[in-house]
Design a protein around this motif. Structure first.
Motif, PDB file in Angstrom:
ATOM      1  N   ASP A  69      37.392 -10.386  20.941  1.00  0.00           N
ATOM      2  CA  ASP A  69      38.027  -9.853  19.723  1.00  0.00           C
ATOM      3  C   ASP A  69      38.648 -10.968  18.903  1.00  0.00           C
ATOM      4  N   ALA A  70      39.395 -11.826  19.594  1.00  0.00           N
ATOM      5  CA  ALA A  70      40.084 -12.911  18.897  1.00  0.00           C
ATOM      6  C   ALA A  70      39.081 -13.917  18.344  1.00  0.00           C
ATOM      7  N   ARG A  78      46.944 -13.434  20.275  1.00  0.00           N
ATOM      8  CA  ARG A  78      47.833 -12.414  19.716  1.00  0.00           C
ATOM      9  C   ARG A  78      47.870 -12.469  18.188  1.00  0.00           C
ATOM     10  N   HIS A 135      45.283 -10.484  16.522  1.00  0.00           N
ATOM     11  CA  HIS A 135      45.583  -9.051  16.378  1.00  0.00           C
ATOM     12  C   HIS A 135      46.577  -8.814  15.241  1.00  0.00           C
ATOM     13  N   TRP A 136      47.686  -9.567  15.259  1.00  0.00           N
ATOM     14  CA  TRP A 136      48.796  -9.234  14.369  1.00  0.00           C
ATOM     15  C   TRP A 136      48.569  -9.641  12.922  1.00  0.00           C
ATOM     16  N   ALA A 164      46.411  -6.979  11.402  1.00  0.00           N
ATOM     17  CA  ALA A 164      47.200  -5.731  11.416  1.00  0.00           C
ATOM     18  C   ALA A 164      48.221  -5.757  10.279  1.00  0.00           C
ATOM     19  N   ASP A 223      49.357  -1.542  12.222  1.00  0.00           N
ATOM     20  CA  ASP A 223      50.373  -1.485  13.277  1.00  0.00           C
ATOM     21  C   ASP A 223      51.770  -1.611  12.671  1.00  0.00           C
TER      22      ASP A 223
END
Ligand code: BT5
Length: 267
Positions: free
Chosen positions: A17-18, A190, A193-194, A197, A203
């Motif tokens: 994913d990353a 991480r 993801h963020w 998002a 999120d």
């Protein structure tokens, strides 16, 4: 950094994913500032998810013209964002989202940290990492953002000035024996993801940040912002990442500044 740790090798170790969001990683032993090196790449059209990483900086920068002391053996990285149609008012949330990413990444390595508004990562009142988001805007709004992160990895704080040392710590100092590539992988995973998002407003950045924030709620906090000093009781973080203080004049949402909790006065 070890010779075999090329950007390509590092990228190959990211989870799928990353690895989809992080486009490329450029690794340097030394640069002036990873933010400046990445800005240069942004000007030449580098895509979102481009990363520049170094283990030493000769001109590391903090906010408001301050210095980020960058001795060798620690991690200095910058990530390029090209958010589409993100309102400038959401910019203040990005350091918070990045703070959550750093906290989760360091948590994965076994280090529990706390987030101090707006851009500090602390372990028991000592700064282990700092974040600097620099946006370039054009007629169409925000064109790109270079998000810089400095994390003290190396054990000895001798490389830091006497002024900074008492308020700084490092991973090794806190008993975490991760190497620079390991920390980079944990944090980039991480961030992948963020950052998206944050851009998609999916999120809940504020809730995630607050969960890891220093417990200042209900305490008197002072924020120095530009030439002004605002003192009030910390109440919340608003949806745009501003710190809401209750002052004698009413509720004030502070968007940027240098914050500290004042010690309660004893009678
Ligand atoms: C920050 O600024 O905390 C943002 C730091 C961002 C650094 C990264 S490294 C990669 C990228 N490239 C760059 O050139 N910058 C970014 P600020 O909130 O202004 O905090 C700066 C203050 O933190 C200084 O005035 C010192 O008091 C303290 N400080 C400086 N170096 C430190 C260090 N290595 N560890 C802990 N505290 C430090």
């Amino acid at each position: 950094m070890d010779e075999h740790l090329t950007g390509r090798a590092l990228h190959g170790r990211l989870p799928p994913d990353a690895a989809g969001w992080i486009r490329s990683i450029e690794v340097h032993d030394v640069v002036t500032s990873t933010n400046d090196a990445l800005k240069e790449q942004a000007r030449r059209g580098a895509p979102e998810g481009t990363v520049v990483l170094a283990t030493r900086q000769t001109a590391g920068r903090g906010r408001m013209g301050r210095t980020w002391e960058s001795p060798s053996g620690s991690l200095y990285l910058s990530v390029l964002l090209r958010p589409q149609g993100v309102a400038p008012s959401r910019l203040g949330l990005l350091p918070l989202a990045a703070g959550v990413a750093v906290a989760e990444g360091l948590g994965d390595l076994g280090l529990e940290v706390q987030l101090k508004w707006p851009n500090d990562v602390w372990v028991q009142e000592r700064k282990v990492a700092g974040l600097l988001a620099e946006a370039a805007s054009g007629p169409a709004g925000v064109e790109n953002i270079v998000l810089g992160i400095g994390i003290n990895v190396a054990g000895s704080l001798d490389g830091l000035s006497e002024e900074v040392r008492p308020t700084a710590t490092s991973l090794l100092q806190e008993g975490v024996t991760a190497d620079v590539p390991g920390v980079a992988l944990a944090v980039l995973t991480r961030l992948a993801h963020w950052c998206p998002a944050w851009a998609r407003a999916t999120d809940d950045v504020v809730a995630a940040w607050r969960y890891r924030a220093l417990p200042w709620w209900g305490r008197t906090v002072e924020v120095r912002s530009g030439g002004t000093v605002i003192v009030g009781i910390a109440r919340e973080i608003d949806p745009m990442g501003a710190l809401v203080l209750e002052t004698p004049e009413g509720s004030v949402a502070v968007v940027a500044g240098e914050a500290r909790a004042l010690r309660p006065r004893h009678p």
